[in-house]
Scaffold this active site. Structure first.
Site, PDB file in Angstrom:
ATOM      1  N   THR A  95      32.231  -2.672  40.620  1.00 50.82           N
ATOM      2  CA  THR A  95      32.249  -3.766  40.640  1.00 50.82           C
ATOM      3  C   THR A  95      30.443  -3.937  40.603  1.00 50.82           C
ATOM      4  O   THR A  95      29.902  -2.899  41.152  1.00 50.82           O
ATOM      5  CB  THR A  95      32.338  -4.279  42.079  1.00 50.82           C
ATOM      6  OG1 THR A  95      32.179  -3.331  43.337  1.00 50.82           O
ATOM      7  CG2 THR A  95      33.742  -4.310  41.884  1.00 50.82           C
ATOM      8  N   TYR A 152      33.831   6.717  56.436  1.00 50.07           N
ATOM      9  CA  TYR A 152      34.774   5.319  55.167  1.00 50.07           C
ATOM     10  C   TYR A 152      36.552   6.007  54.958  1.00 50.07           C
ATOM     11  O   TYR A 152      37.453   5.430  55.571  1.00 50.07           O
ATOM     12  CB  TYR A 152      34.309   5.019  53.887  1.00 50.07           C
ATOM     13  CG  TYR A 152      34.995   4.155  53.118  1.00 50.07           C
ATOM     14  CD1 TYR A 152      36.025   3.236  53.505  1.00 50.07           C
ATOM     15  CD2 TYR A 152      35.574   5.277  52.716  1.00 50.07           C
ATOM     16  CE1 TYR A 152      35.801   2.335  52.739  1.00 50.07           C
ATOM     17  CE2 TYR A 152      36.365   4.318  51.127  1.00 50.07           C
ATOM     18  CZ  TYR A 152      36.719   2.174  51.617  1.00 50.07           C
ATOM     19  OH  TYR A 152      37.285   2.318  50.957  1.00 50.07           O
ATOM     20  N   LEU A 158      37.428  -8.082  44.888  1.00 54.54           N
ATOM     21  CA  LEU A 158      38.806  -8.400  45.153  1.00 54.54           C
ATOM     22  C   LEU A 158      39.474  -9.240  46.218  1.00 54.54           C
ATOM     23  O   LEU A 158      40.710  -9.348  45.197  1.00 54.54           O
ATOM     24  CB  LEU A 158      39.264  -7.091  45.878  1.00 54.54           C
ATOM     25  CG  LEU A 158      41.324  -6.661  45.825  1.00 54.54           C
ATOM     26  CD1 LEU A 158      41.121  -6.436  43.984  1.00 54.54           C
ATOM     27  CD2 LEU A 158      41.295  -5.589  47.135  1.00 54.54           C
ATOM     28  N   LYS A 199      40.452   4.800  56.733  1.00 51.03           N
ATOM     29  CA  LYS A 199      40.743   4.324  55.494  1.00 51.03           C
ATOM     30  C   LYS A 199      42.625   5.317  55.883  1.00 51.03           C
ATOM     31  O   LYS A 199      44.055   4.577  55.746  1.00 51.03           O
ATOM     32  CB  LYS A 199      40.433   5.027  53.694  1.00 51.03           C
ATOM     33  CG  LYS A 199      40.232   3.322  53.764  1.00 51.03           C
ATOM     34  CD  LYS A 199      40.394   1.991  53.907  1.00 51.03           C
ATOM     35  CE  LYS A 199      39.453   0.593  53.678  1.00 51.03           C
ATOM     36  NZ  LYS A 199      39.556  -0.264  54.084  1.00 51.03           N
ATOM     37  N   ILE A 222      36.355   1.231  41.676  1.00 53.21           N
ATOM     38  CA  ILE A 222      36.411  -0.366  41.254  1.00 53.21           C
ATOM     39  C   ILE A 222      35.224  -0.610  40.658  1.00 53.21           C
ATOM     40  O   ILE A 222      33.944  -0.153  40.836  1.00 53.21           O
ATOM     41  CB  ILE A 222      37.206  -1.135  42.565  1.00 53.21           C
ATOM     42  CG1 ILE A 222      38.492  -0.679  42.373  1.00 53.21           C
ATOM     43  CG2 ILE A 222      37.389  -2.278  41.419  1.00 53.21           C
ATOM     44  CD1 ILE A 222      38.777  -1.828  43.933  1.00 53.21           C
ATOM     45  N   LYS A 269      48.199  -8.928  63.852  1.00 54.92           N
ATOM     46  CA  LYS A 269      48.845  -9.270  64.954  1.00 54.92           C
ATOM     47  C   LYS A 269      49.068 -10.860  64.911  1.00 54.92           C
ATOM     48  O   LYS A 269      49.823 -11.260  65.299  1.00 54.92           O
ATOM     49  CB  LYS A 269      48.050  -8.740  66.074  1.00 54.92           C
ATOM     50  CG  LYS A 269      48.381  -9.465  67.720  1.00 54.92           C
ATOM     51  CD  LYS A 269      46.995  -9.258  68.536  1.00 54.92           C
ATOM     52  CE  LYS A 269      47.912  -9.579  69.756  1.00 54.92           C
ATOM     53  NZ  LYS A 269      46.349  -8.712  70.900  1.00 54.92           N
TER      54      LYS A 269
END
Length: 293
Positions: free
Chosen positions: A233, A194, A49, A198, A231, A159
Site C-alpha cells: 500500500t 507493534y 484495508l 498484535k 501488504i 465491548k
C-alpha cells in the site's frame, strides 16, 4: 480455581448446553458468504484495508457503519463506496470516532443505533497503527499509543458491539485485524511495540471468544482474528524504499511477493458470514506462507 469457575462453583456461570450439530446443510453455498439483514461496523474504515472491506460487505448485501478518526473520508473513495452501496441496495454511513476514547464510542453508538435499518451483527476492527524504531530509543509514549489503539481500542469497540448484540438479542461475528507480526519478529525493521500489540490482539480474540461464545444468558457472539502478511500500500511504500527491503519482504514468504488489500476481502467475508459458523477463538493467517518456512 480455573476448573471451579468452569463448573460454575465460583461465579455461578451458566454455560451453553451441549447440542447436536447446528450446521445447515440445506443452505446454498453462496449464502454462506452473504450478510443480508446485517449491519457491520468497520473501524479504520478510511484506511486501505478498511475501504476494501467496506466495499466487499456492501457487495455481500450487508449495511456498513464506517468509523475512523478522520473527520471525513476521502471524497474519491467515499464516492466509490456510495456507488457500490447504491448498486446493491445497501447503506453505508460514516462517523468520526477515536477508538481510544470510550466517550467517543458511546456517543457514536447512540447515533448509529437510531439510524439502523438492520441490527448490528458484525465488526471488522481495522483501526491500528504501526511505528518502528530501535527499542533503545523508541519513545514510551509511542509504545503506549500503539497499545492504546491496537489493543484497548479494539477491546472498547468490541465491548460496544457485544452490548448492542445483547440488547437486541442477535448473534454476531467479530473480526479483529491482527498480524503475522503477532507471532514472529520482522526481519529488517524494529517493531517491538507493534508486534507486542498484535500478539495481545490474538490473546484478546481467544479470551473474548471464550467468554461470549459459551455463556448461556447472552446471544452467541463469535470472535476471530485475521493475521495478514505484508501488504503493498502507499503506507508501506516508504519502508520498501529502504535498500534491500523489497527483496527481503518478498523473499520471506513462499509466494515471493507482497499481498494487496483486495486479497483480504474473501477471508473477512468468510469470518463474518455463516460459512465460519463453527469457528471462534481462532486466527486466520493470510501471509503467503511467511510463518510456514
Amino acid at each position: 480455581m480455573a476448573q471451579q469457575e468452569r463448573n460454575g462453583n465460583v461465579h455461578d456461570l451458566k454455560y451453553r448446553e451441549a447440542k447436536p450439530s447446528q450446521g445447515n446443510p440445506a443452505a446454498p453455498v453462496a449464502s454462506l458468504f452473504r450478510l443480508d439483514r446485517r449491519t457491520i461496523v468497520v473501524t479504520g474504515a478510511a484506511g486501505f484495508l478498511g475501504v476494501a472491506v467496506t466495499a466487499s460487505i456492501l457487495e455481500s448485501s450487508g449495511d456498513v457503519v464506517c468509523l475512523d478518526v478522520m473527520e471525513e473520508p476521502k471524497p474519491s473513495e467515499w464516492r466509490g463506496i456510495q456507488l457500490t452501496a447504491n448498486q446493491h441496495g445497501r447503506t453505508a454511513s460514516y462517523y468520526q470516532c477515536n477508538v481510544r476514547s470510550e466517550q467517543d464510542i458511546t456517543i457514536v453508538f447512540q447515533k448509529i443505533v437510531s439510524a439502523l435499518k438492520s441490527p448490528i451483527r458484525g465488526l471488522v476492527a481495522c483501526a491500528g497503527v504501526s511505528e518502528n524504531g530501535p527499542a533503545t530509543d523508541f519513545p514510551v509514549e509511542s509504545f503506549r499509543r500503539m497499545m492504546d489503539i491496537n489493543v484497548v481500542g479494539t477491546f472498547m469497540i468490541a465491548k460496544a458491539i457485544a452490548n448492542e448484540a445483547i440488547r437486541t438479542n442477535v448473534s454476531a461475528s467479530l473480526v479483529f485485524v491482527a498480524s503475522m507480526s503477532g507471532y514472529v519478529s520482522n526481519k529488517g525493521v524494529d517493531t517491538a511495540g507493534y508486534n507486542a500489540s498484535k500478539a495481545a490482539v490474538h490473546q484478546l480474540t481467544r479470551s473474548l471468544a471464550a467468554e461470549w461464545g459459551s455463556r448461556k444468558n447472552i446471544p452467541l457472539i463469535r470472535v476471530n482474528s485475521l493475521s495478514p502478511g505484508y501488504i503493498r500500500t502507499a503506507a508501506t511504500a516508504e519502508a520498501l524504499e529502504k535498500p534491500g527491503m523489497e527483496s527481503q519482504w518478498t523473499g520471506d514468504n513462499m509466494l515471493f511477493r507482497l499481498s494487496t488489500v483486495d486479497e483480504f476481502r474473501a477471508p473477512v467475508l468468510f469470518l463474518l458470514g455463516d460459512g465460519s459458523s463453527f469457528m471462534t477463538g481462532a486466527d486466520l493467517v493470510v501471509d503467503g506462507g511467511h510463518r510456514a518456512w
